[in-house]
Design an enzyme around this catalytic site. Structure first.
Site, PDB file in Angstrom:
ATOM      1  N   ALA A  66       0.867  -1.177   0.000  1.00 50.49           N
ATOM      2  CA  ALA A  66       0.000   0.000   0.000  1.00 50.49           C
ATOM      3  C   ALA A  66       0.905   1.228   0.000  1.00 50.49           C
ATOM      4  O   ALA A  66       2.058   1.157   0.445  1.00 50.49           O
ATOM      5  CB  ALA A  66      -0.887  -0.020   1.241  1.00 50.49           C
ATOM      6  N   GLY A 111       0.804  -5.051   0.798  1.00 50.65           N
ATOM      7  CA  GLY A 111      -0.376  -5.135  -0.062  1.00 50.65           C
ATOM      8  C   GLY A 111      -0.088  -5.810  -1.397  1.00 50.65           C
ATOM      9  O   GLY A 111      -1.007  -6.339  -2.033  1.00 50.65           O
ATOM     10  N   GLU A 114      -0.242  -9.428  -0.692  1.00 50.89           N
ATOM     11  CA  GLU A 114      -1.668  -9.701  -0.445  1.00 50.89           C
ATOM     12  C   GLU A 114      -2.461  -9.748  -1.749  1.00 50.89           C
ATOM     13  O   GLU A 114      -3.348 -10.581  -1.919  1.00 50.89           O
ATOM     14  CB  GLU A 114      -2.233  -8.637   0.514  1.00 50.89           C
ATOM     15  N   GLU A 134       4.985  -5.198   7.210  1.00 48.11           N
ATOM     16  CA  GLU A 134       4.239  -4.146   7.911  1.00 48.11           C
ATOM     17  C   GLU A 134       4.740  -3.870   9.320  1.00 48.11           C
ATOM     18  O   GLU A 134       4.714  -2.725   9.772  1.00 48.11           O
ATOM     19  CB  GLU A 134       2.740  -4.486   7.941  1.00 48.11           C
TER      20      GLU A 134
HETATM   21  N1  CAA Z   1       4.612   3.172  -0.648  1.00 48.77           N
HETATM   22  C1  CAA Z   1       4.993   4.336  -1.176  1.00 48.77           C
HETATM   23  N2  CAA Z   1       6.137   4.498  -1.861  1.00 48.77           N
HETATM   24  C2  CAA Z   1       6.932   3.413  -1.994  1.00 48.77           C
HETATM   25  C3  CAA Z   1       6.598   2.167  -1.461  1.00 48.77           C
HETATM   26  C4  CAA Z   1       5.357   2.057  -0.754  1.00 48.77           C
HETATM   27  N3  CAA Z   1       4.909   0.896  -0.253  1.00 48.77           N
HETATM   28  N4  CAA Z   1       7.588   1.295  -1.733  1.00 48.77           N
HETATM   29  C5  CAA Z   1       8.499   1.971  -2.430  1.00 48.77           C
HETATM   30  N5  CAA Z   1       8.124   3.256  -2.589  1.00 48.77           N
HETATM   31  C6  CAA Z   1       8.834   4.331  -3.277  1.00 48.77           C
HETATM   32  C7  CAA Z   1       9.994   4.864  -2.437  1.00 48.77           C
HETATM   33  O1  CAA Z   1       9.530   5.784  -1.460  1.00 48.77           O
HETATM   34  C8  CAA Z   1      10.856   5.478  -3.498  1.00 48.77           C
HETATM   35  O2  CAA Z   1      10.311   6.732  -3.854  1.00 48.77           O
HETATM   36  P1  CAA Z   1      11.265   8.051  -3.952  1.00 48.77           P
HETATM   37  O3  CAA Z   1      12.173   7.725  -5.102  1.00 48.77           O
HETATM   38  O4  CAA Z   1      10.286   9.145  -4.241  1.00 48.77           O
HETATM   39  O5  CAA Z   1      11.963   8.160  -2.662  1.00 48.77           O
HETATM   40  C9  CAA Z   1      10.676   4.539  -4.682  1.00 48.77           C
HETATM   41  O6  CAA Z   1       9.460   3.843  -4.445  1.00 48.77           O
HETATM   42  C10 CAA Z   1      11.782   3.530  -4.817  1.00 48.77           C
HETATM   43  O7  CAA Z   1      11.910   2.842  -3.595  1.00 48.77           O
HETATM   44  P2  CAA Z   1      13.298   2.717  -2.786  1.00 48.77           P
HETATM   45  O8  CAA Z   1      14.180   3.885  -3.080  1.00 48.77           O
HETATM   46  O9  CAA Z   1      12.961   2.451  -1.354  1.00 48.77           O
HETATM   47  O10 CAA Z   1      13.902   1.422  -3.483  1.00 48.77           O
HETATM   48  P3  CAA Z   1      14.914   0.379  -2.846  1.00 48.77           P
HETATM   49  O11 CAA Z   1      15.389  -0.468  -3.975  1.00 48.77           O
HETATM   50  O12 CAA Z   1      15.931   1.046  -2.015  1.00 48.77           O
HETATM   51  O13 CAA Z   1      14.006  -0.534  -1.855  1.00 48.77           O
HETATM   52  C11 CAA Z   1      12.044  -1.751  -1.237  1.00 48.77           C
HETATM   53  C12 CAA Z   1      12.973  -1.316  -2.379  1.00 48.77           C
HETATM   54  C13 CAA Z   1      12.777  -2.762  -0.336  1.00 48.77           C
HETATM   55  C14 CAA Z   1      10.847  -2.448  -1.862  1.00 48.77           C
HETATM   56  C15 CAA Z   1      11.616  -0.521  -0.409  1.00 48.77           C
HETATM   57  O14 CAA Z   1      11.100   0.446  -1.302  1.00 48.77           O
HETATM   58  C16 CAA Z   1      10.563  -0.794   0.621  1.00 48.77           C
HETATM   59  O15 CAA Z   1      10.873  -1.328   1.675  1.00 48.77           O
HETATM   60  N6  CAA Z   1       9.314  -0.382   0.339  1.00 48.77           N
HETATM   61  C17 CAA Z   1       8.235  -0.487   1.301  1.00 48.77           C
HETATM   62  C18 CAA Z   1       7.734  -1.918   1.443  1.00 48.77           C
HETATM   63  C19 CAA Z   1       6.642  -1.979   2.489  1.00 48.77           C
HETATM   64  O16 CAA Z   1       6.851  -1.681   3.656  1.00 48.77           O
HETATM   65  N7  CAA Z   1       5.448  -2.415   2.061  1.00 48.77           N
HETATM   66  C20 CAA Z   1       4.300  -2.507   2.932  1.00 48.77           C
HETATM   67  C21 CAA Z   1       3.483  -1.257   2.845  1.00 48.77           C
HETATM   68  S1  CAA Z   1       2.205  -1.183   4.040  1.00 48.77           S
HETATM   69  C22 CAA Z   1       0.981  -2.198   3.463  1.00 48.77           C
HETATM   70  O17 CAA Z   1       1.054  -2.715   2.366  1.00 48.77           O
HETATM   71  C23 CAA Z   1      -0.178  -2.363   4.399  1.00 48.77           C
HETATM   72  C24 CAA Z   1      -1.254  -3.244   3.894  1.00 48.77           C
HETATM   73  O18 CAA Z   1      -1.199  -4.457   4.023  1.00 48.77           O
HETATM   74  C25 CAA Z   1      -2.459  -2.664   3.364  1.00 48.77           C
END
Ligand code: CAA
Length: 259
Positions: A66, A111, A114, A134
């Protein structure tokens, strides 16, 4: 509806849907969720399709979760509404009457994992990574992860992945039963299409009833065995069954009409 975050391409009766927010690793923001809702509740049921392939834009991510930047700051009520909306949409994916196959081309996190789990089958690129991270954010999965992960890999391993936020690679996801097939990167969409082509040679009513009755196993308050009895009866009175049985006795391929 005009889709701005989904790319749609119909190829030989298979709808290829690409979640297209590559810069945000295809994170599911509100607009994307609205589009997925419209797609699975309005658009797909109106089209005559063999199936749907869901994938993400670019080589890096299927869906990284998400959209964290969008939902940070939500309170209890807003958070519950977000999760309920997500559940409704992912149930619409899971209840789709034609097969929906996730072609997981990279990170499938939160998400994203999921969403892949709401699909009927999953084909992963060897480079794919799965996880429910999460707890790293101080929240829990909100789009069905605490429930569907158990369905696929069992309570013990699901508990570990949910509590540790560990990511697993495609090979491990396959070993655990989370994904159906692992293929070289770039071949996941083609492989997903081939799976759908295989199901398209079968009786369409039977395919829809298989989806219904398998889902019934997990539906609270529903007796899956009773659902099977009912659905079996329904399939035995179809033209498809007449055709399938005739084709069997005449030693030819069936020509199903889906009625
Ligand atoms: N939401 C919003 N933006 C996201 C995102 C997310 N879930 N995942 C990645 N992005 C964005 C980053 O913020 C970044 O944007 P900017 O360039 O503007 O800073 C861009 O995508 C590229 O990401 P990274 O620079 O972080 O890339 P990386 O290669 O260093 O890392 C990654 C990749 C490990 C996937 C890392 O992006 C990450 O950990 N992302 C979040 C994963 C996460 O926590 N997902 C769960 C979300 S909560 C959820 O989903 C709840 C639910 O069940 C409903």
């Amino acid at each position: 509806m005009d889709y701005s975050n989904l790319l749609l391409a119909e190829e030989d009766g298979i709808l290829i849907v690409t979640i297209n927010r590559e810069k945000a690793l295809n994170a599911l923001n509100t607009q994307t969720m609205l589009e997925l809702k419209h797609l699975f509740t309005e658009d797909v049921p109106r089209r005559s399709l063999k199936g749907v392939v869901l994938t993400g834009a670019g080589p890096k991510a299927f869906v990284a979760g998400a959209d964290i930047k969008e939902f940070m700051g939500l309170g209890d009520q807003g958070g519950q509404e977000m999760a309920q909306r997500g559940h409704d949409i992912f149930f619409a994916v899971e209840r789709c009457s034609v097969p929906v196959v996730a072609a997981v081309n990279g990170f499938a996190l939160g998400g994203g994992c999921e969403l892949a789990m709401a699909c009927h089958m999953r084909v992963a690129a060897a480079s794919a990574r799965f996880g429910q991270p999460e707890v790293n954010l101080g929240i829990i999965p909100g789009y069905g992860g605490t429930q569907r992960l158990i369905q696929y890999i069992g309570k013990s391993k699901a508990m570990e992945l949910l509590l540790t936020a560990d990511m697993i690679d495609a090979k491990e996801a396959h070993r655990l039963g989370l994904v159906n097939h692992v293929v070289p990167a770039g071949e996941e969409v083609g492989h997903a299409k081939a799976l759908i082509e295989k199901t398209a040679t079968k009786g369409p009513v039977a395919i829809a009833k298989i989806i219904e009755t398998v889902n019934a196993y997990f539906a609270e308050g529903t007796d899956g065995f009773a659902e099977e009895v009912k659905a079996f009866g329904e399939t035995t009175r179809t033209e498809d069954f007449k055709e399938g049985a005739s084709a069997f006795t005449e030693k030819r391929k069936p020509n199903f009409k889906g009625s």
